[in-house]
Enzyme design. Structure first.
Site, PDB file in Angstrom:
ATOM      1  N   CYS A 220       3.619 109.109  69.078  1.00 31.05           N
ATOM      2  CA  CYS A 220       3.921 110.414  68.493  1.00 31.05           C
ATOM      3  C   CYS A 220       5.264 110.345  67.749  1.00 31.05           C
ATOM      4  CB  CYS A 220       4.025 111.547  69.503  1.00 31.05           C
ATOM      5  SG  CYS A 220       2.547 111.757  70.499  1.00 31.05           S
TER       6      CYS A 220
ATOM      7  N   LYS B  48       1.171 102.646  65.292  1.00 33.51           N
ATOM      8  CA  LYS B  48       1.900 101.396  65.089  1.00 33.51           C
ATOM      9  C   LYS B  48       2.821 101.053  66.262  1.00 33.51           C
ATOM     10  CE  LYS B  48       3.856  98.499  61.670  1.00 33.51           C
ATOM     11  NZ  LYS B  48       2.805  97.500  61.885  1.00 33.51           N
TER      12      LYS B  48
END
Ligand code: AGP
Length: 559
Positions: free
Chosen positions: A2, A554
């Site tokens: 997040c 990622k």
């Protein structure tokens, strides 16, 4: 994972959303923003990427969030910010492990995060409430809490959080990349720190309420936000970044620069390479080249290593490989050995938690990598290992550099092969370092094109998985090791005899004539680039966005 942003200043909502766009690599399944308008907190959310949400507001305070779901499915109700009354809106990155014990009543969402809003409402207003809340939370959390008064509070424990201020404006963010174009200096939060900000600036406190003085850091040039330029995707652009990154590595990794690490490797009983996903593949590659240089070494998957029974001696050298330097499993593995033996990181992010927690930090020098699928960072990791091994061997590095013409050719070849590839399953084979490429290729293909690609060492064929080979099965073989050309040819023939459709990526094309499609490459690294290009072309053919594949992020900052 997040991404969270807080903004104090003019056009806070649009500014926060713009910065949030840079954090989408951390998750992109839903988006939300909270802001103060006419003295009230307003929250807007949507499912999908940042561009799915369009909010117009003159507000001078905003907190925003881009989500990677951990607790609760992807839906607007579970998107952040969360509120539990009228006084607070919170955005959270991390996991609150004790959320079910802390809940003060029924929650609207299925998230672990909503409990933070509940606690704040329960404790009241101001810094005291924020500190009381922070003291209760367990797990990993970077939280921004917008108070109806217009103040923004921050809490940090184990998840990254940074802040920058300038001329009455304040920006909080999960990554300093958000400060590009805003200010050249910023502050890093340490664990168990919180802060309060308004137009007068930021004040830092410990979780026990003591005021903390912090020194600003300078934004490093390599962390300036990169753009796609002439490329349609970041993944494509980043593969073309490899030659420049290799030149940076060559100029930096001179014998004097690596002398300490090389001496540590020479004197270690054993060298352990530890990482996750693609970084783990770089560890496997490291084992190939370091064993050749006579070093006893092993590679570990960080998430397995941290709970395994292996124990390092004080003469073991542990090398942690991580593009982001933020991966929770890799940090967990580091915790296991910290203080027992010397630790080294090879990371692309110099300000990361990993970089600051090890004894020695080696830079990957790939430059900012935005695509979820790691390409140039992997190429740089293996290039660095090749240089280190060559210094150990007192020899020239084996790995050749890539160049633009070579990459153009590789992409043409990848397009040609992908044109006739229309299955949902792919077998990728190789031996030794080529097996590492096969693993990396299979991971990339899965990540960006959702094809069930699986890698095997070619020699394992007849020990089981040849049972799966039938008429039309797609098999991709990497064969760049002269000692193993013949063995790879046997494997290719065994598959072909059972009807498989073979593609061989090799430095010795003549040898494989007649077995199927042959892609001639001039070096090992070209075969790695082919693996990337093949995955990207598969994604394009299937109309998938390779930069933000489904379900992935990622930085994997949760366990
Ligand atoms: C690579 O394409 C992946 N997205 C993933 O496997 C990644 O390499 C892994 O999560 C480790 O990340 P790190 O290098 O940032 O630690």
């Amino acid at each position: 994972m997040c991404g969270i942003v807080g903004f104090i200043g003019k056009n806070a909502v649009s500014n926060a959303m713009e910065k949030l766009r840079l954090l989408q690599y951390r998750g992109y399944d839903s988006v939300g923003v909270g802001f103060v308008e006419d003295g009230e907190i307003r929250i807007e959310k949507a499912v999908g990427k940042v561009d799915e949400l369009s909010v117009k507001s003159e507000s001078v305070r905003a907190v925003a969030h881009t989500r990677w779901a951990t607790h609760g499915k992807v839906c607007t109700r579970n998107a952040h910010p969360h509120a539990s009354g009228e006084n607070w809106a919170i955005v959270h990155n991390g996991i609150i492990e004790n959320y079910s014990e802390l809940a003060t009543g029924k929650t609207v969402s299925d998230t672990d995060s909503e409990v933070i809003a509940q606690l704040l409402e329960k404790y009241g207003n101001g810094l005291g409430s924020v500190i009381a809340c922070a003291q209760k939370l367990e797990g990993a959390f970077a939280v921004l809490a917008l108070e109806k008064s217009g103040k923004i509070y921050a809490i940090k424990q184990k998840s990254p959080l940074f802040v920058s201020e300038k001329n009455g404006e304040v920006v909080f963010a999960s990554d300093p990349v958000c400060f590009c174009g805003f200010s050249d200096t910023y502050y890093s939060f340490c664990d168990k720190e919180c802060a309060v900000a308004d137009e007068n600036g930021v004040e830092f406190y410990s979780f026990s309420g003591e005021r903390i003085a912090k020194t600003p850091q300078t934004l490093a040039v390599e962390y300036r936000a990169s753009e796609k330029g002439d490329f349609d995707t970041f993944m494509h652009k980043e593969i073309y970044d490899i030659p420049l990154a290799q030149s940076r590595i060559e100029q930096t990794y001179l014998p004097a620069f690596v002398s300490e690490v090389v001496s540590d490797i020479r004197h270690a009983d054993e060298v352990w390479f530890i990482g996750c996903g693609t970084a783990y593949h770089a560890c496997l590659f490291a084992v190939c080249v370091f064993e050749k240089a006579g070093v006893r070494c092993r590679a570990f998957i960080a998430s397995e290593f941290r709970y395994s029974d292996v124990v390092p001696t004080k003469n073991t050298l542990c090398v942690f490989v991580s593009q982001s330097g933020e991966t929770a499993d890799t940090l967990g593995a580091l915790e296991k050995v910290a203080g027992v033996c010397k630790t080294v990181a090879l990371t692309n992010v110099g300000y990361s938690a990993l970089a600051s927690a090890v004894n020695v930090c080696l830079p990957t020098l790939a430059g900012e990598e935005r695509a979820v699928a790691s390409t140039k960072a992997y190429a740089c990791q293996i290039f660095v290992f090749d240089i280190l091994a060559s210094v150990l061997n007192n020899a020239e590095p084996v790995m050749q550099k890539l160049d633009k013409n070579g990459l153009d050719y590789i992409f043409e070849e990848a397009k040609r092969v992908v044109k006739s590839f229309d299955k949902n399953e792919l077998f990728v084979l190789g031996r030794k370092a080529d097996y590492v490429t096969a693993l990396e290729c299979a991971l990339k293909v899965k990540e960006v094109s959702y094809v069930n690609a699986n890698a095997y060492p070619t020699g394992e064929l007849k020990h089981g998985f040849i049972a799966l080979i039938e008429e039309g099965t797609e098999v991709l073989i990497f064969a760049t090791d002269p000692i193993l050309y013949k063995k790879s040819l046997h494997g290719a023939r065994e598959c072909k005899s059972r009807g498989a459709k073979i593609t061989v990526v090799t430095t010795e094309p003549e040898m494989f004539e007649g077995v199927g499609n042959v892609v001639k490459v001039s070096s090992y690294l070209c075969s790695v680039a082919f693996a990337f290009a093949f995955a990207l072309e598969c994604a394009k053919k299937r109309n998938f966005d390779p930069d933000m594949p489904r379900n992935l992020a990622k930085s994997v900052t949760v366990e």
